[in-house]
Structure formats: structure tokens, C-alpha cells
Design an enzyme around this catalytic site. Structure first.
Site, PDB file in Angstrom:
ATOM      1  N   GLY A  15       4.671  11.292  25.221  1.00  0.00           N
ATOM      2  CA  GLY A  15       3.305  11.590  25.612  1.00  0.00           C
ATOM      3  C   GLY A  15       2.553  10.300  25.827  1.00  0.00           C
ATOM      4  O   GLY A  15       3.141   9.219  25.884  1.00  0.00           O
ATOM      5  N   VAL A  20       8.528  11.137  21.038  1.00  0.00           N
ATOM      6  CA  VAL A  20       9.096  12.117  20.121  1.00  0.00           C
ATOM      7  C   VAL A  20      10.619  12.051  20.209  1.00  0.00           C
ATOM      8  O   VAL A  20      11.189  12.110  21.306  1.00  0.00           O
ATOM      9  CB  VAL A  20       8.593  13.545  20.442  1.00  0.00           C
ATOM     10  N   ASP A 127      -6.870  20.345  23.256  1.00  0.00           N
ATOM     11  CA  ASP A 127      -5.905  19.999  24.312  1.00  0.00           C
ATOM     12  C   ASP A 127      -4.894  21.123  24.530  1.00  0.00           C
ATOM     13  O   ASP A 127      -3.689  20.892  24.618  1.00  0.00           O
ATOM     14  CB  ASP A 127      -5.195  18.687  23.947  1.00  0.00           C
TER      15      ASP A 127
HETATM   16  N1  LIG Z   1       8.273  19.349  17.219  1.00  0.00           N
HETATM   17  C1  LIG Z   1       8.816  19.160  18.421  1.00  0.00           C
HETATM   18  N2  LIG Z   1      10.017  19.683  18.739  1.00  0.00           N
HETATM   19  C2  LIG Z   1      10.562  19.488  19.956  1.00  0.00           C
HETATM   20  N3  LIG Z   1       9.975  18.775  20.947  1.00  0.00           N
HETATM   21  C3  LIG Z   1       8.775  18.232  20.698  1.00  0.00           C
HETATM   22  C4  LIG Z   1       8.132  18.385  19.430  1.00  0.00           C
HETATM   23  N4  LIG Z   1       6.950  17.739  19.470  1.00  0.00           N
HETATM   24  C5  LIG Z   1       6.847  17.207  20.694  1.00  0.00           C
HETATM   25  N5  LIG Z   1       7.939  17.498  21.443  1.00  0.00           N
HETATM   26  C6  LIG Z   1       8.181  17.064  22.828  1.00  0.00           C
HETATM   27  O1  LIG Z   1       7.571  15.809  23.024  1.00  0.00           O
HETATM   28  C7  LIG Z   1       6.569  15.885  24.061  1.00  0.00           C
HETATM   29  C8  LIG Z   1       5.416  14.958  23.705  1.00  0.00           C
HETATM   30  O2  LIG Z   1       4.857  15.367  22.467  1.00  0.00           O
HETATM   31  P1  LIG Z   1       3.289  15.392  22.223  1.00  0.00           P
HETATM   32  O3  LIG Z   1       2.636  16.222  23.290  1.00  0.00           O
HETATM   33  O4  LIG Z   1       3.039  15.805  20.825  1.00  0.00           O
HETATM   34  O5  LIG Z   1       2.959  13.831  22.433  1.00  0.00           O
HETATM   35  P2  LIG Z   1       1.573  13.150  22.802  1.00  0.00           P
HETATM   36  O6  LIG Z   1       1.782  11.681  22.887  1.00  0.00           O
HETATM   37  O7  LIG Z   1       0.529  13.575  21.816  1.00  0.00           O
HETATM   38  O8  LIG Z   1       1.300  13.781  24.203  1.00  0.00           O
HETATM   39  P3  LIG Z   1      -0.053  13.853  25.041  1.00  0.00           P
HETATM   40  O9  LIG Z   1       0.082  12.822  26.105  1.00  0.00           O
HETATM   41  O10 LIG Z   1      -0.062  15.258  25.614  1.00  0.00           O
HETATM   42  O11 LIG Z   1      -1.192  13.593  24.093  1.00  0.00           O
HETATM   43  C9  LIG Z   1       6.206  17.357  24.130  1.00  0.00           C
HETATM   44  O12 LIG Z   1       5.747  17.732  25.410  1.00  0.00           O
HETATM   45  C10 LIG Z   1       7.538  18.038  23.799  1.00  0.00           C
HETATM   46  O13 LIG Z   1       8.361  18.096  24.961  1.00  0.00           O
END
Ligand SMILES: Nc1ncnc2c1ncn2[C@@H]1O[C@H](COP(=O)(O)OP(=O)(O)OP(=O)(O)O)[C@@H](O)[C@H]1O
Length: 358
Positions: A15, A20, A127
Site C-alpha cells: 500500500g 504486507v 477508507d
Molecule cells: N491480513 C491480510 N491478509 C492478506 N492480505 C493482506 C492482509 N492485509 C493486507 N493485505 C494485502 O496487502 C494490501 C495492502 O494492505 P493495506 O491496504 O493494509 O496497506 P496500506 O499501506 O495501508 O494501503 P493503502 O495504500 O490503501 O493505505 C491489501 O490490499 C491486501 O492485498
């Protein structure tokens, strides 16, 4: 000193604020670990504070948090359940660009249960979008609480979330509270029904904010939805946040009646000539977290400074970001990490130190 080893596996998602990875304990249990360099882990730590107090089948389950030293870098990690089915966004892409109405109904019901759980605890997710709802077995689980805030925090006039999913009041710089999540849920229903952005004609964040906040227009209700589905959506997308239905009301809407799940899909072909994946992947769908009060101070010369639009144009363009990457396996190997120090949780809830050993 208690030792806790776990092994970091391949990256499964990336993200704007974190990466992740899949991970496995020495006893063979899989989990997901969301990581960022400690120096830029402010949002991850905020997410930890909120997520660590939650437990619902409709919210990705928190396991723990900690620091690791990996490649001489200090990494902050949130450990959480691994949700194996990918996001609803992935599902839309892999289903040819839209979902049948029974699936939309079922996921919408579950997202609403997750939102009810959050709203009952005074938490605004900020979000909601298909990218942030993951599928574990039959259950849709809300994830990515990186933008979430408690209603009390709204006094800081902070904006967080994804511009294309902003409700009109948020675009105008007013309060970002529970009704904003309901609006974003409506936008997510549109994504599921059409595979398209709620504003498919827009690919520019400035124009999107203007259109959402100041023109009085609403996203188009997809023709392919049943009458109940259309009515449900209209109540999610009421422009006045006071008129917009709250999550408990929406859970009672006839669109979500369980018996309708068995009915044959009434969905027609909602896809148009544009490629849904291209539109879904536009950068301005990315999340952002920023403070509008800070931005206004920093950008007095901004053309929007005297209007109600709180995001200065240059900053808005930064919010557009790069094209998101869905699944990356650049680090396909597995690295064992080891907890080397565990502080008293009462002294510092966040600090479970672990170190890479391989
Ligand atoms: N618990 C989980 N199990 C499996 N895949 C996950 C999990 N958490 C996140 N992911 C994967 O990782 C991706 C990125 O996670 P997340 O959206 O939490 O990150 P972020 O950096 O906060 O993103 P954003 O840019 O939307 O703020 C998700 O779209 C999903 O594909």
C-alpha cells in the site's frame, strides 16, 4: 527474556504506507505482517492502536506488533490474521469486471456488520473501498485501518482516505464522520456492480474533489442493479450527511434480506467499453492521510486557499501517487526473524523487539 521466532515470507500486498508479507510461526501457523521502516511508521502505529482493541469476524484480526532489525533497518510490524481470499477489488478484477447481485448483497451486509462494530465504538474507518475489504472463506473482512480515527479526533480537521471515495461534506472540508463511511460504502457497491470508479469520467483528483464537493452531482446509480439495490444505494449516497442512512438502518434495508441471496442474479451486463481494471487502478484511488489544517498553513498561495476546498492543488496531485501494485513477489524468499527483547506491555504496548537472523 522470551524468544519468539517467526519467518517472513513473500510480499503479498503493498500500500502507500506499508508492505504486507506472508509470515509463518515456527509451529507452522500462517499470518500476515504489515511492515514499514520504523522512521516512517507513524501511520502503522496509529493503526496498531486502533486495531489492537478490536475483535470482530468482520474486521481483520490483530495478533500483535513488534520491531525487527532486518538488513540493518529497524522495521515496525503489525501481525494479523492472514486473509487468504484477496480483496474484493481483486475479486472484481478476476470476475470479469463486476460481481453478481447476490455476491454484492452478501459482501455489503458483511461490510455493514464490520462498520456497525466500528461505529458502535466511535471509530470512523475513513477508507472504505473494495481494495480494503478482504475475503476469508465466506466472510468479508474490513482491513487497512491506517486512516481510521475516533470521532473525538475529528476536531483536528484531519482528512484521511481516498479522494474518489470522499463524501461531499468531506470534499468541502467539513466533518469526516460515520456518514462518510456510508458514502464510501455506496461507492464500493458501485465498484462491485460495475468494476468502475463511482466517477468513471474523472481521472484527476482536483476535478474529482470539485465535482464531489461543489457541483451537487451524485455518482450514477448502476442500471444493472435491482430496484432494491438502487434504493439501497440512493440511501447511502444522500448528499446531506444528516439525511444519509446510518449503518443500522441500512442493515434493515430490504436489499439485504437473506432470502434474496438464493434468487437468481438480476444483474445485467454493467460493463462498458472502457477497461474496468484500467479505471480501478488509477492512482487517484490511492489512500492518503494528511492534515488539512497543516496544509492550509503551508500553502497560503494555493489557488484553493480562499475556497472551501482544503487540499491545495499541488498536494492533491501528490495524493494521486503511483499506480498501485497488487501483488508483488520481489522478495520471494523467507527470512527468519527472532524476538530478542520483550518489554513489559504496560511500559510500552508497541515494543516487542525482534531481529532478523537470516
Ligand atoms: N491480513 C491480510 N491478509 C492478506 N492480505 C493482506 C492482509 N492485509 C493486507 N493485505 C494485502 O496487502 C494490501 C495492502 O494492505 P493495506 O491496504 O493494509 O496497506 P496500506 O499501506 O495501508 O494501503 P493503502 O495504500 O490503501 O493505505 C491489501 O490490499 C491486501 O492485498
Amino acid at each position: 527474556m522470551e524468544e519468539k521466532n517467526w519467518i517472513r515470507g513473500p510480499i503479498i500486498g503493498r500500500g502507500s504506507t506499508a508492505t504486507v508479507s506472508l509470515a509463518i510461526t515456527n509451529s507452522g501457523e500462517f499470518f500476515a505482517v504489515k511492515s514499514a521502516e520504523f522512521s516512517s511508521s507513524e501511520f502503522l502505529q496509529r493503526e496498531q492502536k486502533i486495531l489492537s482493541n478490536l475483535s470482530s469476524p468482520y474486521i481483520v484480526q490483530y495478533i500483535g506488533s513488534g520491531l525487527t532489525i532486518e538488513n540493518d533497518k529497524s522495521m515496525y510490524n503489525i501481525l494479523m490474521e492472514y486473509v487468504s481470499g484477496g480483496s474484493i477489488h481483486d475479486l472484481i478484477k478476476h470476475s470479469g469486471g463486476n460481481l453478481p447481485e447476490p455476491a454484492i448483497r452478501s459482501y455489503t451486509r458483511q461490510i455493514l456488520k464490520g462498520l456497525t462494530y466500528l461505529h458502535d465504538r466511535g471509530i470512523v474507518h475513513c477508507d472504505v473501498k473494495s481494495q480494503n475489504v478482504m475475503i476469508g472463506g465466506e466472510i468479508a473482512k474490513i482491513g487497512d485501518l491506517g486512516c481510521a480515527k475516533t470521532v473525538e479526533e475529528n476536531v483536528n480537521l484531519e482528512f484521511s482516505g481516498t479522494p474518489a471515495f470522499m463524501s461531499p461534506e468531506v470534499a468541502r472540508g467539513e466533518e469526516q464522520s460515520f456518514p462518510a463511511d456510508v458514502w464510501a460504502l455506496g461507492c464500493t457497491v458501485i465498484e462491485m456492480a460495475t468494476g468502475l470508479s463511482p466517477w468513471p469520467e474523472l481521472n484527476d483528483v482536483v476535478a474529482a474533489i470539485y465535482k464531489i464537493g461543489f457541483t451537487g452531482e451524485s455518482p450514477e446509480i448502476p442500471e444493472c442493479l435491482s430496484e432494491k439495490g438502487k434504493d439501497f444505494l440512493k440511501n447511502c449516497l444522500r448528499k446531506d450527511p444528516k439525511q444519509r442512512w446510518v449503518v443500522e438502518e441500512l442493515l434493515q434495508h430490504p436489499f439485504l434480506d437473506e432470502e434474496d441471496d438464493e434468487e437468481e442474479s438480476q444483474i445485467h451486463d454493467c460493463l462498458n467499453s472502457s477497461s474496468p481494471s484500467t479505471v480501478l487502478d488509477q492512482g487517484f484511488w490511492d489512500s492518503c492521510e494528511t492534515s488539512k489544517s497543516r496544509l492550509i498553513q503551508e500553502d497560503q498561495e494555493d489557488p484553493f486557499a480562499n475556497s472551501s476546498i482544503f487540499l491545495p492543488s499541488d498536494r492533491i496531485m501528490k495524493l494521486a501517487g503511483d499506480e498501485p501494485e497488487w501483488v508483488t513477489t520481489e522478495d520471494g524468499g523467507w527470512i527468519e526473524v527472532r524476538e530478542i527483547e520483550k518489554r513489559n506491555e504496560e511500559e510500552d504496548e508497541d515494543a516487542n523487539y525482534v531481529e532478523a537472523t537470516g
